[in-house]
Design a protein around this motif. Structure first.
Motif, PDB file in Angstrom:
ATOM      1  N   GLY A  27       0.804  -1.214   0.000  1.00 56.72           N
ATOM      2  CA  GLY A  27       0.000   0.000   0.000  1.00 56.72           C
ATOM      3  C   GLY A  27       0.834   1.258   0.000  1.00 56.72           C
ATOM      4  N   ASP A  28       0.162   2.336   0.403  1.00 57.68           N
ATOM      5  CA  ASP A  28       0.758   3.673   0.388  1.00 57.68           C
ATOM      6  C   ASP A  28       1.354   3.958   1.769  1.00 57.68           C
ATOM      7  N   ILE A  29       2.648   4.154   1.813  1.00 54.42           N
ATOM      8  CA  ILE A  29       3.346   4.325   3.095  1.00 54.42           C
ATOM      9  C   ILE A  29       2.876   5.585   3.838  1.00 54.42           C
ATOM     10  N   THR A  30       2.380   6.576   3.090  1.00 57.85           N
ATOM     11  CA  THR A  30       1.986   7.833   3.752  1.00 57.85           C
ATOM     12  C   THR A  30       0.773   7.644   4.664  1.00 57.85           C
TER      13      THR A  30
ATOM     14  N   ALA B 145      14.909   9.372   0.204  1.00 56.01           N
ATOM     15  CA  ALA B 145      15.215  10.785  -0.026  1.00 56.01           C
ATOM     16  C   ALA B 145      16.356  10.966  -1.021  1.00 56.01           C
ATOM     17  N   ASN B 146      16.584  12.218  -1.393  1.00 54.31           N
ATOM     18  CA  ASN B 146      17.778  12.580  -2.173  1.00 54.31           C
ATOM     19  C   ASN B 146      18.749  13.307  -1.233  1.00 54.31           C
ATOM     20  N   GLY B 147      19.974  13.485  -1.694  1.00 53.64           N
ATOM     21  CA  GLY B 147      21.032  14.051  -0.854  1.00 53.64           C
ATOM     22  C   GLY B 147      20.773  15.472  -0.368  1.00 53.64           C
TER      23      GLY B 147
ATOM     24  N   GLY C 272      11.002  15.521  -3.832  1.00 50.61           N
ATOM     25  CA  GLY C 272      11.239  15.060  -5.204  1.00 50.61           C
ATOM     26  C   GLY C 272      10.009  14.353  -5.723  1.00 50.61           C
ATOM     27  N   GLY C 273      10.234  13.323  -6.555  1.00 47.01           N
ATOM     28  CA  GLY C 273       9.122  12.535  -7.067  1.00 47.01           C
ATOM     29  C   GLY C 273       8.962  11.269  -6.256  1.00 47.01           C
ATOM     30  N   GLY C 274       8.310  10.264  -6.833  1.00 42.59           N
ATOM     31  CA  GLY C 274       8.179   8.952  -6.199  1.00 42.59           C
ATOM     32  C   GLY C 274       7.599   9.022  -4.799  1.00 42.59           C
ATOM     33  N   VAL C 275       8.078   8.134  -3.947  1.00 40.76           N
ATOM     34  CA  VAL C 275       7.552   8.066  -2.587  1.00 40.76           C
ATOM     35  C   VAL C 275       7.896   9.346  -1.815  1.00 40.76           C
ATOM     36  N   CYS C 276       9.027   9.947  -2.161  1.00 42.55           N
ATOM     37  CA  CYS C 276       9.462  11.194  -1.517  1.00 42.55           C
ATOM     38  C   CYS C 276       8.448  12.311  -1.769  1.00 42.55           C
TER      39      CYS C 276
ATOM     40  N   ILE D  51      13.611   1.322  -0.868  1.00 41.85           N
ATOM     41  CA  ILE D  51      14.547   2.422  -1.161  1.00 41.85           C
ATOM     42  C   ILE D  51      15.382   2.118  -2.418  1.00 41.85           C
ATOM     43  N   SER D  52      15.570   3.108  -3.247  1.00 42.02           N
ATOM     44  CA  SER D  52      16.427   3.078  -4.454  1.00 42.02           C
ATOM     45  C   SER D  52      15.867   2.276  -5.628  1.00 42.02           C
ATOM     46  N   THR D  53      14.725   1.611  -5.453  1.00 40.41           N
ATOM     47  CA  THR D  53      14.274   0.711  -6.533  1.00 40.41           C
ATOM     48  C   THR D  53      13.385   1.401  -7.572  1.00 40.41           C
ATOM     49  N   GLY D  54      13.149   2.692  -7.399  1.00 38.08           N
ATOM     50  CA  GLY D  54      12.343   3.427  -8.377  1.00 38.08           C
ATOM     51  C   GLY D  54      13.255   4.263  -9.255  1.00 38.08           C
ATOM     52  N   ILE D  55      13.223   5.551  -9.056  1.00 43.47           N
ATOM     53  CA  ILE D  55      13.997   6.506  -9.849  1.00 43.47           C
ATOM     54  C   ILE D  55      15.498   6.184  -9.818  1.00 43.47           C
ATOM     55  N   TYR D  56      16.003   5.669  -8.702  1.00 40.65           N
ATOM     56  CA  TYR D  56      17.440   5.393  -8.574  1.00 40.65           C
ATOM     57  C   TYR D  56      17.884   4.071  -9.214  1.00 40.65           C
ATOM     58  N   GLY D  57      16.938   3.250  -9.687  1.00 37.74           N
ATOM     59  CA  GLY D  57      17.258   2.144 -10.577  1.00 37.74           C
ATOM     60  C   GLY D  57      17.919   0.901  -9.981  1.00 37.74           C
TER      61      GLY D  57
HETATM   62  N1  AR6 Z   1       4.213   4.206  -0.743  1.00 32.10           N
HETATM   63  C1  AR6 Z   1       5.114   3.183  -0.775  1.00 32.10           C
HETATM   64  N2  AR6 Z   1       5.986   2.998  -1.773  1.00 32.10           N
HETATM   65  C2  AR6 Z   1       5.958   3.877  -2.802  1.00 32.10           C
HETATM   66  C3  AR6 Z   1       5.073   4.976  -2.855  1.00 32.10           C
HETATM   67  C4  AR6 Z   1       4.167   5.127  -1.757  1.00 32.10           C
HETATM   68  N3  AR6 Z   1       3.285   6.133  -1.695  1.00 32.10           N
HETATM   69  N4  AR6 Z   1       5.304   5.658  -4.007  1.00 32.10           N
HETATM   70  C5  AR6 Z   1       6.289   5.017  -4.661  1.00 32.10           C
HETATM   71  N5  AR6 Z   1       6.687   3.938  -3.939  1.00 32.10           N
HETATM   72  P1  AR6 Z   1      11.364   6.067  -5.590  1.00 32.10           P
HETATM   73  P2  AR6 Z   1      14.291   5.967  -5.191  1.00 32.10           P
HETATM   74  C6  AR6 Z   1       7.747   2.954  -4.237  1.00 32.10           C
HETATM   75  O1  AR6 Z   1      11.554   6.383  -7.009  1.00 32.10           O
HETATM   76  O2  AR6 Z   1      14.465   4.969  -6.265  1.00 32.10           O
HETATM   77  C7  AR6 Z   1      12.790  10.975  -5.489  1.00 32.10           C
HETATM   78  O3  AR6 Z   1      12.656  12.019  -6.393  1.00 32.10           O
HETATM   79  C8  AR6 Z   1       8.171   2.794  -5.667  1.00 32.10           C
HETATM   80  O4  AR6 Z   1       7.269   1.935  -6.354  1.00 32.10           O
HETATM   81  O5  AR6 Z   1      10.354   6.841  -4.804  1.00 32.10           O
HETATM   82  O6  AR6 Z   1      15.026   5.761  -3.886  1.00 32.10           O
HETATM   83  C9  AR6 Z   1      13.731  11.318  -4.345  1.00 32.10           C
HETATM   84  O7  AR6 Z   1      13.643  12.668  -3.967  1.00 32.10           O
HETATM   85  C10 AR6 Z   1       9.549   2.156  -5.509  1.00 32.10           C
HETATM   86  O8  AR6 Z   1       9.413   0.750  -5.309  1.00 32.10           O
HETATM   87  O9  AR6 Z   1      12.757   6.212  -4.754  1.00 32.10           O
HETATM   88  C11 AR6 Z   1      15.057  10.973  -4.934  1.00 32.10           C
HETATM   89  O10 AR6 Z   1      15.540  11.992  -5.777  1.00 32.10           O
HETATM   90  C12 AR6 Z   1      10.056   2.752  -4.187  1.00 32.10           C
HETATM   91  O11 AR6 Z   1       8.916   3.406  -3.592  1.00 32.10           O
HETATM   92  C13 AR6 Z   1      14.763   9.748  -5.770  1.00 32.10           C
HETATM   93  O12 AR6 Z   1      13.398   9.863  -6.137  1.00 32.10           O
HETATM   94  C14 AR6 Z   1      11.178   3.743  -4.328  1.00 32.10           C
HETATM   95  O13 AR6 Z   1      11.025   4.510  -5.500  1.00 32.10           O
HETATM   96  C15 AR6 Z   1      14.918   8.475  -4.962  1.00 32.10           C
HETATM   97  O14 AR6 Z   1      14.724   7.368  -5.802  1.00 32.10           O
END
Ligand code: AR6
Length: 170
Positions: free
Chosen positions: A6-9, A20-22, A27-31, A113-119
């Motif tokens: 689900g949604d961590i928020t 987070a980012n440094g 940012g985008g994603g979960v952050c 952590i890191s599995t979205g935008i950070y690849g």
């Molecule tokens: N609840 C739980 N998980 C989520 C949610 C949510 N609401 N939304 C996304 N995820 P990412 P990163 C999952 O990209 O790779 C940001 O811009 C998502 O499906 O959020 O660490 C920061 O500011 C994925 O599995 O984080 C940094 O610049 C996971 O959260 C950068 O992105 C992480 O994806 C960090 O990139």
């Protein structure tokens, strides 16, 4: 350790972890989702901290979230696996749990952590996450509950498999 999908928020825990980012900037994603749900006070609190190196963690209040605190952990950007990514990712889990323990927090929820935008490859990340959290929990008994909050069912399954494999270890 427990897996939820689900949604961590929305979680009612002592702390949720932000991927987070440094700069600790929204940012985008979960952050982005955490910053939107917590309100603009969170960005202000993060700006006061002034940044966080990869692999480390910082704590702020949760503001409008149900969670009392946000622990901001900066995961590594994936560069192929030979640039210390594994150790940096494990350090995020370890340092976040240590910080929760220092603050007397009993429940903490992590995104992947890191599995979205950070690849970072998600299966490898799930194995590392469960192992690092398991070891940190053994060292920090005040922390009673670690939740891996997975956004989709594929990620939840991955973490369930990783947890089952971890529990089978001698
Ligand atoms: N609840 C739980 N998980 C989520 C949610 C949510 N609401 N939304 C996304 N995820 P990412 P990163 C999952 O990209 O790779 C940001 O811009 C998502 O499906 O959020 O660490 C920061 O500011 C994925 O599995 O984080 C940094 O610049 C996971 O959260 C950068 O992105 C992480 O994806 C960090 O990139």
């Amino acid at each position: 350790m427990k897996i939820v999908q689900g949604d961590i928020t929305r979680l009612d825990v002592d702390a949720i972890v932000n991927a987070a980012n440094g700069q600790l900037a929204p940012g985008g994603g979960v952050c982005g989702a955490i910053h939107r749900a917590a309100g603009s006070d969170l960005a202000e609190a993060c700006a006061k901290i002034g940044g966080c190196p990869t692999g480390e963690a910082r704590i702020t209040p949760g503001f409008d979230l149900k969670a009392r605190y946000v622990i901001h952990a900066v995961g590594p950007v994936w560069h192929g696996g030979d640039s210390g990514e594994d150790e940096a990712l494990a350090a995020c889990y370890r340092n976040a749990i240590a910080l929760a323990n220092e603050n007397g927090l009993r429940s903490i929820a992590f995104p992947a952590i890191s599995t979205g935008i950070y690849g970072f490859p998600p299966e490898r990340a799930a194995t590392l996450a469960v192992e690092a959290a398991g070891k940190a929990l053994a060292k920090h008994p005040k922390v009673e509950r670690v939740i891996f909050c997975c956004f989709d069912d594929v990620s939840a399954k991955r973490h369930r498999n990783a947890l089952a494999a971890y529990r089978k270890q001698p």
